[in-house]
Write an enzyme that holds these catalytic residues in place. Structure first.
Site, PDB file in Angstrom:
ATOM      1  N   ASP A 507       1.477   8.407  -5.002  1.00 23.25           N
ATOM      2  CA  ASP A 507       2.844   7.897  -4.965  1.00 23.25           C
ATOM      3  C   ASP A 507       3.230   7.278  -6.299  1.00 23.25           C
ATOM      4  O   ASP A 507       2.381   6.827  -7.051  1.00 23.25           O
ATOM      5  CB  ASP A 507       2.975   6.822  -3.877  1.00 23.25           C
ATOM      6  CG  ASP A 507       2.859   7.435  -2.493  1.00 23.25           C
ATOM      7  OD1 ASP A 507       3.035   8.667  -2.387  1.00 23.25           O
ATOM      8  OD2 ASP A 507       2.577   6.684  -1.539  1.00 23.25           O
ATOM      9  N   ASP A 511       0.540   0.966  -6.003  1.00 21.44           N
ATOM     10  CA  ASP A 511      -0.688   1.452  -5.376  1.00 21.44           C
ATOM     11  C   ASP A 511      -1.070   2.831  -5.897  1.00 21.44           C
ATOM     12  O   ASP A 511      -2.233   3.111  -6.160  1.00 21.44           O
ATOM     13  CB  ASP A 511      -0.507   1.546  -3.852  1.00 21.44           C
ATOM     14  CG  ASP A 511      -0.890   0.242  -3.179  1.00 21.44           C
ATOM     15  OD1 ASP A 511      -1.406  -0.649  -3.889  1.00 21.44           O
ATOM     16  OD2 ASP A 511      -0.668   0.126  -1.959  1.00 21.44           O
TER      17      ASP A 511
END
Ligand code: 0RA
Length: 642
Positions: A507, A511
């Protein structure tokens, strides 16, 4: 057929009309890639380094101690040095100045056969004439012989002869150039950080040379200054600043012979990684070569002899390996030689065999003497390498266990892997996908023939802080290793690599960046050759989707989205993808997997020293520094040149 007959035959095929004779700088404009590699950002930076390298040569010859690089607000770049200045008189038999000859003749950038080490590796040392050819405008100013001389060029052609414009006392050269927009891609812009990294490296390698980088495109301008009176000793200190050092001293030797020079700086840390960087004539030899071989051979031998002579290692004990001796070692090896031969895939492997025995001999003598004269450092080193050996033998056991287990399970490939049909690594692609749900979507979306999907659950282990044995216990890492097929550690073999494109897909959030960093750290530390071979990529999924008149449009950045908005003047409803998992299979195919439309970034080894440095900052023991770094670079984590 003999070699000479075959080349004669070849000559015959090429005779005659179809050969166009190229003159002057035309070949550079016709095939810029041949001279600067790419016409993207790397090629653009190459122009800067080409000019800077010439000034650094002046510094190495002892005539220059300051270089200033300015990135101008209008897109140009100015490099000023306080060297002797390019000669302004007319060379024998020429009716134009030496300046003009240097700027308009291919490979005439050097010192007219003068003394000193000529830097001529791969793409390096092609000469400032290449910069001239690829600039829409270039101005050269030479302060020499009491006068300031001035000349202007357009796309490599002089607009007038070199002219003295005023009296001046100082000496030096200033070259200001504006890269040609007809040559370089639209998005190619000088990147401060990338240039700063290389200039810092140059400053480390040329002791006490001051290099300033000034970015005038920003308000207020941004400046960095590099000057290291300790040279490569400072380089090692810099690399180890965030690591726990085994001892304070940086070991340093230097030797000079008629045809070559060698200098090494080294220090061990408590880390498990090796950070050895080698340079030949200031060029980063990423692929190593003879200087590195000489260094390694001697290191293993000297450390082993020492440990044996002090009874720390017994005759019946297994031998220390090179890897044992280099665990936790940070070292810079710098050689200078007259005719460097650069070989290898990226022309960054030093081929001169004479340098191997020279480095080996010098190291054997000087490093052995160092150990005898510094018993506390010597003991610390010996203990460290014996510890590394023990861990390696344990890791081998652990690996044998993994191997046996997979044999028992009869299938070597991890269950989560949705493999592709082709068995030809050249066309096979592996997508390592963050999260099970995105992994599921990717499995539906992919082209099965050539694309394999390996979903990862959560985060993989941070290998920067673990030894190989520990690394191998990690399930996610095991599945990557088995899927990739190369093995690891002593077994590592790139020939067995099952995919020539290995794509990290995560993504576009914090993270996701973290996962990408962890994955790249693992490749960097344990499968580095795959990066060198150009097999490792990062996928760039879009951030936004806009539905307009029944069609989908995707955008990578806010700028792209805003540009589209401006064009459509009015309401444009944009949806922001929070993660890959939000896309349906069609969308994921269209934006990220489809070889026709996707954007993949190849991970390169452009600057291994600095990559390791950044990995260290991101992943090492120093939590404060890591936080600080991530905060500064939250949007733009560029550990490698991706
Ligand atoms: C040819 C000969 C000499 C110096 C240079 C070139 C030179 C080139 C560049 C490019 C940027 N800065 C530079 N500085 C010097 C030797 C001159 C002499 O013998 O005096």
């Amino acid at each position: 057929m003999t070699a000479s007959r075959s080349s004669a035959a070849r000559t015959k095929e090429y005779t005659g009309q179809d050969i166009t004779v190229l003159k002057g700088l035309d070949p550079v404009r016709q095939r810029p890639g041949m001279y600067i590699g790419t016409t993207g950002i790397r090629g653009l930076h190459h122009l800067v380094h080409e000019v800077v390298d010439n000034a650094v040569d002046e510094a190495m010859a002892g005539y220059c101690d300051r270089i200033i690089v300015e990135l101008l607000a209008d897109g140009g770049c100015r490099v000023t040095d306080n060297g002797r200045g390019i000669p302004v008189d007319n060379p024998k038999g020429q009716r134009r100045s030496a300046v003009e000859v240097v700027l308009t003749t291919l490979h005439a950038g050097g010192k007219f056969g003068g003394k000193g080490y000529q830097v001529s590796g791969g793409l390096h040392g092609v000469g400032v004439s290449v910069v001239n050819a690829l600039s829409e405008k270039l101005i050269v100013e030479v302060a020499r012989d009491g006068k300031l001389h001035y000349q202007e060029y357009e796309r490599g052609k002089p607009k007038a002869r070199l002219k003295a414009v005023k009296n001046i006392k100082r000496t030096g050269t200033t070259i200001t150039f504006w890269p040609d927009p007809l040559v370089f891609t639209d998005d190619a812009e000088f990147k401060f950080e990338t240039l700063a990294q290389r200039l810092r490296e140059m400053a480390f390698l040329t002791r006490a040379l001051e290099i300033r980088l000034i970015d005038q495109r920003q308000e207020p301008e941004v400046k960095e200054e590099f000057r290291y009176t300790g040279g490569i000793v400072d380089f090692v200190k810099h690399l180890n600043a965030t690591r726990d050092q085994l001892f304070k001293r940086v070991i340093n030797f230097e030797s000079k012979a008629e045809n070559h020079e060698f200098e090494v700086a080294m220090q061990w840390t408590t880390s498990y990684n090796e950070s050895v960087f080698t340079f030949a004539n200031n060029i980063n030899t990423h692929e190593g070569g003879m200087h590195e071989e000489g260094f390694r051979r001697s290191l293993t031998r000297v450390v082993s002899n020492y440990a044996k002579s002090k009874g720390m290692l017994k005759d019946k004990d297994p031998a220390l390996t090179g890897e044992d001796c280099r665990e936790g070692l940070t070292a810079i090896i710098s050689v200078k030689l007259r005719n460097p031969q650069f070989e290898g895939q990226t022309k960054t492997k030093l081929g001169n065999t004479e340098i191997r025995s020279y480095v080996e001999r010098e190291m054997n003598e000087k490093f052995a003497a160092f150990l005898e004269e510094h018993p506390s450092e010597a003991r610390a080193i010996a203990n460290k390498v014996i510890g590394a050996q023990r861990a390696r033998l344990e890791a081998r056991k652990a690996r044998d266990l993994v191997r046996r287990k997979t044999l028992l399970e009869s299938t070597a490939l991890p269950g989560k892997l949705a493999d592709c049909q082709t068995r030809d690594p050249k066309e096979a692609e592996l997508f390592i996908v963050e999260g099970n749900s995105a992994g599921g979507t990717a499995k539906q979306a992919r082209a099965r023939e050539t694309q394999a999907i390996l979903p990862l659950r959560g985060k993989i282990l941070n290998v920067e802080r673990a030894r190989l044995a520990k690394t191998l216990e990690n399930k996610e890492i095991q599945s990557i290793i088995t899927a990739v097929g190369t093995g690891i550690g002593e077994d590592f073999d790139t020939e067995k690599c099952r995919y020539h494109k290995i794509v990290c897909m995560a993504d576009a959030d914090v993270d996701g960046s973290h996962i990408k960093t962890l994955l790249l750290t693992m490749f960097f530390r344990h499968m580095r050759e795959l990066i060198e071979l150009g097999y490792i990529y990062v996928a760039k999924p879009p951030l936004y989707r806009v539905k307009h008149k029944g069609k989908n449009h995707y955008f990578m950045t806010d700028e792209e989205l805003n540009a589209y908005r401006a064009e459509q003047n009015g309401k444009v409803e944009a949806a922001r993808f929070k993660g890959l998992g939000e896309m349906n299979p069609d969308e994921l195919w269209e934006t990220t997997l489809d070889p026709e439309k996707r954007t993949l970034m190849r991970v390169t080894m452009d600057d291994a020293a600095l990559a390791a440095d950044l990995f260290q900052q991101l992943m090492g023991d120093d939590v404060e520094q890591r936080k600080d770094y991530i905060q500064r670079n939250a949007k733009d984590i560029r550990f490698l040149d991706i």
